[in-house]
Scaffold this motif. Structure first.
Motif, PDB file in Angstrom:
ATOM      1  N   TRP A 204      38.585  44.801  43.495  1.00  0.00           N
ATOM      2  CA  TRP A 204      39.537  44.184  44.766  1.00  0.00           C
ATOM      3  C   TRP A 204      40.386  45.192  45.336  1.00  0.00           C
ATOM      4  O   TRP A 204      41.617  45.480  44.753  1.00  0.00           O
ATOM      5  CB  TRP A 204      40.286  43.034  44.083  1.00  0.00           C
ATOM      6  N   LYS A 205      39.892  46.164  46.089  1.00  0.00           N
ATOM      7  CA  LYS A 205      40.675  47.124  46.779  1.00  0.00           C
ATOM      8  C   LYS A 205      41.463  46.939  47.856  1.00  0.00           C
ATOM      9  O   LYS A 205      42.425  47.460  48.343  1.00  0.00           O
ATOM     10  CB  LYS A 205      39.668  48.214  47.416  1.00  0.00           C
ATOM     11  N   ASN A 206      40.943  45.840  48.748  1.00  0.00           N
ATOM     12  CA  ASN A 206      41.960  45.547  49.987  1.00  0.00           C
ATOM     13  C   ASN A 206      42.467  44.114  49.959  1.00  0.00           C
ATOM     14  O   ASN A 206      41.711  43.194  49.547  1.00  0.00           O
ATOM     15  CB  ASN A 206      40.769  45.342  51.086  1.00  0.00           C
ATOM     16  N   PRO A 207      43.827  43.881  49.705  1.00  0.00           N
ATOM     17  CA  PRO A 207      44.469  42.812  49.460  1.00  0.00           C
ATOM     18  C   PRO A 207      44.070  41.534  50.358  1.00  0.00           C
ATOM     19  O   PRO A 207      44.068  40.653  50.069  1.00  0.00           O
ATOM     20  CB  PRO A 207      46.005  43.116  49.852  1.00  0.00           C
ATOM     21  N   TYR A 208      43.372  42.084  51.559  1.00  0.00           N
ATOM     22  CA  TYR A 208      42.960  40.990  52.582  1.00  0.00           C
ATOM     23  C   TYR A 208      41.517  40.482  52.324  1.00  0.00           C
ATOM     24  O   TYR A 208      41.120  39.799  53.347  1.00  0.00           O
ATOM     25  CB  TYR A 208      43.340  41.377  53.958  1.00  0.00           C
ATOM     26  N   GLN A 209      40.774  41.354  51.448  1.00  0.00           N
ATOM     27  CA  GLN A 209      39.372  40.717  51.258  1.00  0.00           C
ATOM     28  C   GLN A 209      39.937  39.660  50.014  1.00  0.00           C
ATOM     29  O   GLN A 209      40.103  39.941  49.106  1.00  0.00           O
ATOM     30  CB  GLN A 209      38.706  41.955  50.430  1.00  0.00           C
ATOM     31  N   PHE A 210      39.602  38.301  50.418  1.00  0.00           N
ATOM     32  CA  PHE A 210      39.919  37.209  49.736  1.00  0.00           C
ATOM     33  C   PHE A 210      38.503  36.769  48.889  1.00  0.00           C
ATOM     34  O   PHE A 210      37.309  37.489  49.147  1.00  0.00           O
ATOM     35  CB  PHE A 210      40.308  35.987  50.730  1.00  0.00           C
ATOM     36  N   TRP A 211      38.886  36.359  47.673  1.00  0.00           N
ATOM     37  CA  TRP A 211      37.879  35.869  46.572  1.00  0.00           C
ATOM     38  C   TRP A 211      38.264  34.735  46.018  1.00  0.00           C
ATOM     39  O   TRP A 211      39.174  34.216  46.040  1.00  0.00           O
ATOM     40  CB  TRP A 211      37.889  37.281  45.674  1.00  0.00           C
ATOM     41  N   ASN A 212      37.148  34.377  45.115  1.00  0.00           N
ATOM     42  CA  ASN A 212      37.391  33.108  44.229  1.00  0.00           C
ATOM     43  C   ASN A 212      36.511  33.443  43.079  1.00  0.00           C
ATOM     44  O   ASN A 212      35.888  34.510  42.931  1.00  0.00           O
ATOM     45  CB  ASN A 212      37.127  31.987  45.095  1.00  0.00           C
ATOM     46  N   TYR A 213      36.445  32.491  42.028  1.00  0.00           N
ATOM     47  CA  TYR A 213      35.734  32.549  40.884  1.00  0.00           C
ATOM     48  C   TYR A 213      34.945  31.262  40.479  1.00  0.00           C
ATOM     49  O   TYR A 213      35.429  30.307  40.797  1.00  0.00           O
ATOM     50  CB  TYR A 213      36.396  33.364  39.873  1.00  0.00           C
ATOM     51  N   GLN A 214      34.234  31.538  39.642  1.00  0.00           N
ATOM     52  CA  GLN A 214      33.700  30.329  38.720  1.00  0.00           C
ATOM     53  C   GLN A 214      33.391  30.593  37.503  1.00  0.00           C
ATOM     54  O   GLN A 214      33.227  31.592  37.089  1.00  0.00           O
ATOM     55  CB  GLN A 214      32.492  29.593  39.445  1.00  0.00           C
ATOM     56  N   VAL A 215      33.585  29.518  36.699  1.00  0.00           N
ATOM     57  CA  VAL A 215      33.352  29.761  35.103  1.00  0.00           C
ATOM     58  C   VAL A 215      31.958  29.527  34.704  1.00  0.00           C
ATOM     59  O   VAL A 215      31.461  28.498  35.119  1.00  0.00           O
ATOM     60  CB  VAL A 215      34.407  28.929  34.234  1.00  0.00           C
ATOM     61  N   LYS A 216      31.203  30.403  34.128  1.00  0.00           N
ATOM     62  CA  LYS A 216      29.998  30.343  33.673  1.00  0.00           C
ATOM     63  C   LYS A 216      29.827  30.739  32.254  1.00  0.00           C
ATOM     64  O   LYS A 216      30.078  31.976  32.047  1.00  0.00           O
ATOM     65  CB  LYS A 216      28.792  30.690  34.619  1.00  0.00           C
ATOM     66  N   GLU A 217      29.646  29.832  31.282  1.00  0.00           N
ATOM     67  CA  GLU A 217      29.591  30.256  30.044  1.00  0.00           C
ATOM     68  C   GLU A 217      30.707  30.959  29.618  1.00  0.00           C
ATOM     69  O   GLU A 217      30.635  32.290  28.869  1.00  0.00           O
ATOM     70  CB  GLU A 217      28.175  30.859  29.446  1.00  0.00           C
ATOM     71  N   LYS A 218      31.784  30.718  29.831  1.00  0.00           N
ATOM     72  CA  LYS A 218      32.893  31.118  29.490  1.00  0.00           C
ATOM     73  C   LYS A 218      33.404  32.275  30.288  1.00  0.00           C
ATOM     74  O   LYS A 218      34.344  33.154  29.548  1.00  0.00           O
ATOM     75  CB  LYS A 218      33.473  31.161  27.895  1.00  0.00           C
ATOM     76  N   THR A 219      32.680  32.623  31.036  1.00  0.00           N
ATOM     77  CA  THR A 219      32.977  33.975  31.710  1.00  0.00           C
ATOM     78  C   THR A 219      33.286  33.812  33.043  1.00  0.00           C
ATOM     79  O   THR A 219      32.680  32.888  33.909  1.00  0.00           O
ATOM     80  CB  THR A 219      31.486  34.962  31.746  1.00  0.00           C
ATOM     81  N   LEU A 220      34.098  34.584  33.687  1.00  0.00           N
ATOM     82  CA  LEU A 220      34.543  34.300  34.958  1.00  0.00           C
ATOM     83  C   LEU A 220      33.697  35.236  35.845  1.00  0.00           C
ATOM     84  O   LEU A 220      33.441  36.385  35.877  1.00  0.00           O
ATOM     85  CB  LEU A 220      36.122  34.881  35.194  1.00  0.00           C
ATOM     86  N   LEU A 221      33.149  34.535  36.949  1.00  0.00           N
ATOM     87  CA  LEU A 221      32.226  35.121  37.925  1.00  0.00           C
ATOM     88  C   LEU A 221      33.010  35.071  39.353  1.00  0.00           C
ATOM     89  O   LEU A 221      33.437  34.135  39.916  1.00  0.00           O
ATOM     90  CB  LEU A 221      30.875  34.611  38.260  1.00  0.00           C
ATOM     91  N   PHE A 222      33.296  36.436  39.524  1.00  0.00           N
ATOM     92  CA  PHE A 222      33.724  36.625  40.975  1.00  0.00           C
ATOM     93  C   PHE A 222      33.041  36.736  42.435  1.00  0.00           C
ATOM     94  O   PHE A 222      32.108  37.258  42.102  1.00  0.00           O
ATOM     95  CB  PHE A 222      35.004  37.851  40.944  1.00  0.00           C
ATOM     96  N   TYR A 223      33.640  36.178  43.345  1.00  0.00           N
ATOM     97  CA  TYR A 223      32.832  36.338  44.604  1.00  0.00           C
ATOM     98  C   TYR A 223      33.816  36.238  45.767  1.00  0.00           C
ATOM     99  O   TYR A 223      34.740  35.606  45.784  1.00  0.00           O
ATOM    100  CB  TYR A 223      31.597  35.191  44.666  1.00  0.00           C
ATOM    101  N   LYS A 224      33.167  36.847  46.742  1.00  0.00           N
ATOM    102  CA  LYS A 224      34.031  37.108  48.007  1.00  0.00           C
ATOM    103  C   LYS A 224      34.086  35.864  48.757  1.00  0.00           C
ATOM    104  O   LYS A 224      33.017  35.167  49.003  1.00  0.00           O
ATOM    105  CB  LYS A 224      33.407  38.206  48.989  1.00  0.00           C
TER     106      LYS A 224
END
Ligand SMILES: [Zn+2]
Length: 225
Positions: A204-224
């Motif tokens: 996450w280099k640019n603060p205005y590049q927004f992201w979210n995440y989902q939890v899969k098998e107790k791991t966080l998966l981030f996506y734009k």
């Protein structure tokens, strides 16, 4: 004013944009309207200043995260949350310009490991209105409402007499900055596990590049987003 506002909104997400200079300019505008007793425009400029503050604190949170200053970033994120809520209450239309930032801050807060907070129980014996200075309570209201704008200024209570009754540990705090930190037997702070945030910050280099995440098998998966 519309043109100046549009100029601001089209440039503010450029990370080279000088937020401090913009703040000084709009503070002057607000003062001008306040002196003229033009409450509508003074309140409108307050909302523009709130947008500038939100961008400032949001960028600051991102910068602190980049420096692995996780608690400090958490406090900046809370400032964004509080200003955004006040902006939404007073000017829902202008709030829309930062709704994505507010959303991002909430997502960021949700990946923090903080679960316990301290909460001060304070018995307030007397407080004054920040707008008119009158001592007020339920039986003697002054007519100004906390959290709303009057001639470009936000109304809040100024506590003049209070007693600290106690401190409690809570999971849903009024003040998010009051994170409870554990100490080891030598009095050294035991750090939380920030590894999901550290992992995120590598990408996450640019603060205005927004992201979210989902939890899969107790791991966080981030996506734009
Ligand atoms: Zn008042």
């Amino acid at each position: 004013m519309k043109t100046l506002l549009n100029d601001l909104l089209s440039n503010i997400r450029n990370t080279n944009f000088d937020l401090l200079e913009a703040k000084v300019f709009w503070e002057e505008q607000k003062k001008k309207y306040q002196q003229q007793g033009d409450e509508e425009n003074a309140n409108f400029v307050w909302a523009i200043l709130a947008i500038i503050t939100i961008h400032h604190d949001y960028r600051s949170a991102h910068e602190k995260l980049q420096n692995a200053e996780y608690y400090e970033a958490w406090c900046e994120a809370e400032k964004v949350e509080l200003t955004a809520k006040t902006l939404k209450r007073n000017n829902p239309q202008l709030f829309e310009n930062i709704a994505d930032i507010y959303n991002q801050v909430q997502i960021l807060q949700s990946i923090y490991p903080y679960k316990l907070f301290s909460s001060s129980e304070i018995l307030i014996e007397e407080h004054k209105c920040s707008i008119c200075g009158k001592v007020r309570n339920f039986r003697n209201p002054c007519g100004h409402k906390v959290g709303f704008l009057y001639n470009g200024e936000l109304c809040h209570n100024i506590v003049t007499k209070c007693q600290l009754v106690g401190i409690a540990l809570v999971t849903d705090p009024v003040n998010k900055y009051a994170v409870a930190f554990a100490q080891d037997t030598n009095g050294k702070r035991i750090e939380y596990d920030y590894s999901p945030i550290a992992f995120l910050m590598k990408r996450w280099k640019n603060p205005y590049q927004f992201w979210n995440y989902q939890v899969k098998e107790k791991t966080l998966l981030f996506y734009k987003i």
